[in-house]
Design an enzyme around this catalytic site. Structure first.
Site, PDB file in Angstrom:
ATOM      1  N   SER A 156      -4.220   1.266  -4.546  1.00 41.98           N
ATOM      2  CA  SER A 156      -3.696  -0.020  -4.080  1.00 41.98           C
ATOM      3  C   SER A 156      -4.797  -1.048  -3.853  1.00 41.98           C
ATOM      4  O   SER A 156      -4.531  -2.142  -3.365  1.00 41.98           O
ATOM      5  CB  SER A 156      -2.893   0.174  -2.791  1.00 41.98           C
ATOM      6  OG  SER A 156      -3.707   0.728  -1.757  1.00 41.98           O
TER       7      SER A 156
ATOM      8  N   HIS B 271       1.389   5.237  -2.536  1.00 45.52           N
ATOM      9  CA  HIS B 271       1.807   6.593  -2.184  1.00 45.52           C
ATOM     10  C   HIS B 271       3.029   7.116  -2.945  1.00 45.52           C
ATOM     11  O   HIS B 271       3.068   8.288  -3.327  1.00 45.52           O
ATOM     12  CB  HIS B 271       2.134   6.658  -0.684  1.00 45.52           C
ATOM     13  CG  HIS B 271       0.946   6.700   0.208  1.00 45.52           C
ATOM     14  ND1 HIS B 271       0.120   7.795   0.323  1.00 45.52           N
ATOM     15  CD2 HIS B 271       0.436   5.761   1.054  1.00 45.52           C
ATOM     16  CE1 HIS B 271      -0.840   7.553   1.197  1.00 45.52           C
ATOM     17  NE2 HIS B 271      -0.679   6.315   1.661  1.00 45.52           N
TER      18      HIS B 271
ATOM     19  N   GLU C 112      -5.298   9.773   0.477  1.00 46.98           N
ATOM     20  CA  GLU C 112      -5.712   8.368   0.496  1.00 46.98           C
ATOM     21  C   GLU C 112      -6.826   8.042  -0.503  1.00 46.98           C
ATOM     22  O   GLU C 112      -6.787   7.009  -1.173  1.00 46.98           O
ATOM     23  CB  GLU C 112      -6.166   7.957   1.901  1.00 46.98           C
ATOM     24  CG  GLU C 112      -5.040   7.834   2.914  1.00 46.98           C
ATOM     25  CD  GLU C 112      -4.144   6.619   2.682  1.00 46.98           C
ATOM     26  OE1 GLU C 112      -4.413   5.823   1.758  1.00 46.98           O
ATOM     27  OE2 GLU C 112      -3.158   6.482   3.423  1.00 46.98           O
TER      28      GLU C 112
ATOM     29  N   HIS D 293       0.833  -1.208   0.000  1.00 49.78           N
ATOM     30  CA  HIS D 293       0.000   0.000   0.000  1.00 49.78           C
ATOM     31  C   HIS D 293       0.866   1.255   0.000  1.00 49.78           C
ATOM     32  O   HIS D 293       0.633   2.181  -0.788  1.00 49.78           O
ATOM     33  CB  HIS D 293      -0.917   0.016   1.222  1.00 49.78           C
ATOM     34  CG  HIS D 293      -1.555   1.354   1.455  1.00 49.78           C
ATOM     35  ND1 HIS D 293      -2.678   1.773   0.788  1.00 49.78           N
ATOM     36  CD2 HIS D 293      -1.186   2.379   2.272  1.00 49.78           C
ATOM     37  CE1 HIS D 293      -2.984   2.999   1.181  1.00 49.78           C
ATOM     38  NE2 HIS D 293      -2.104   3.386   2.086  1.00 49.78           N
TER      39      HIS D 293
END
Length: 280
Positions: free
Chosen positions: A201, A141, A182, A136
């Site tokens: 993700s 990110h 996010e 993730h």
């Protein structure tokens, strides 16, 4: 001696990860030798699945930057990613054992250091994991940290987080992180696309967030976003949309103190509260 970690979100479980390895700032060395061949295979399969889903759903800036991660068949070494990342935007990755408290988290971001959990999910958690793992954090990110404007926004968020902590406003600011970094959506020339790491993700939420008629998609407004609660265990029912990363950066240039003060005591919006309910 490492300090006791805190637990985030709705979970009452203690956080995963070996916090005894962490220093006072919660960072630790990436224990690369600890990864098994099964770990590398899990990363490879996750990368392969997600990368196939990206066209037509992910931000073009993300797609363009993804090769900068390097390794796709094995878990990358942070120092190798850092050689490229620091040259691009002066950011660097630091390993952490899992979720970390607010002030260390904000401090790292404010200093252009992105904390990456260094353990990977088990094969049984291939489709869903509650806490962020290395896949993730790296896949979701890091690619956009190669984008100069987005990278500057993340640093600005960290700086704002330190101020918010002093004002007791971290919960309001955390919602901005949730709905941008996010779970953010961006309107590009080819249509709506995802740029948030939680979406990028996730094999299920990526097509859902962009294509499903079920969730509402609102233009990003600071006050509305900061008043909107979220859930960590379901697909989002509300997404906030930006037109560019520059818009996001410019929007967060102001002092948030008056916004925090104005929002204190105002009712919050449920994660699934529809926009039409606000004007009814």
């Amino acid at each position: 001696m490492a300090v006791e970690p805190v637990v985030y979100g709705a979970s009452e479980r203690p956080p995963r990860g070996d916090y005894a390895r962490a220093g006072a700032d919660y960072t630790c060395a990436q224990n690369y030798a600890a990864y098994t061949e099964a770990d590398h295979d899990t990363y490879r399969r996750l990368y392969e699945r997600q990368s196939r889903l990206l066209p037509g759903l992910a931000s073009q800036a993300f797609i363009d930057a993804l090769p900068s991660l390097g390794e796709r068949d094995r878990i990358p070494r942070f120092e190798e990613v850092n050689e490229r990342l620091y040259q691009a935007t002066r950011w660097e990755l630091v390993a952490v054992p899992g979720l970390i408290p607010e002030v260390p988290f904000f401090t790292l971001l404010a200093n252009r250091k992105f904390p990456v959990t260094d353990w990977i999910r088990t094969p049984e958690e291939f489709d869903y994991i509650v806490e962020p793992d290395i896949f993730h954090d790296l896949f979701g990110h890091v690619p956009l940290l190669f984008n100069p404007v987005f990278a500057d926004y993340v640093q600005r968020y960290g700086q704002g987080g330190l101020k918010a902590h002093g004002l007791g406003a971290c919960e309001m600011l955390s919602r901005l992180y949730w709905y941008t970094i996010e779970f953010g959506l961006i309107r590009e020339s080819e249509g709506l696309r995802a740029y948030g790491a939680g979406i990028l993700s996730s094999s299920g939420e990526l097509p859902y967030s962009v294509q499903s008629p079920e969730p509402q998609r609102l233009p990003l407004q600071l006050a509305r976003t900061m008043r909107t609660r979220y859930k960590i265990d379901t697909f989002q029912q509300t997404y906030f949309v930006i037109d560019s990363f520059q818009q996001l950066f410019d929007m967060t240039a102001a002092d948030f103190s008056p916004i925090y003060q104005a929002l204190k005591g105002q009712p919050e919006f449920a994660a699934n509260e529809r926009e039409e309910a606000l004007t009814a």
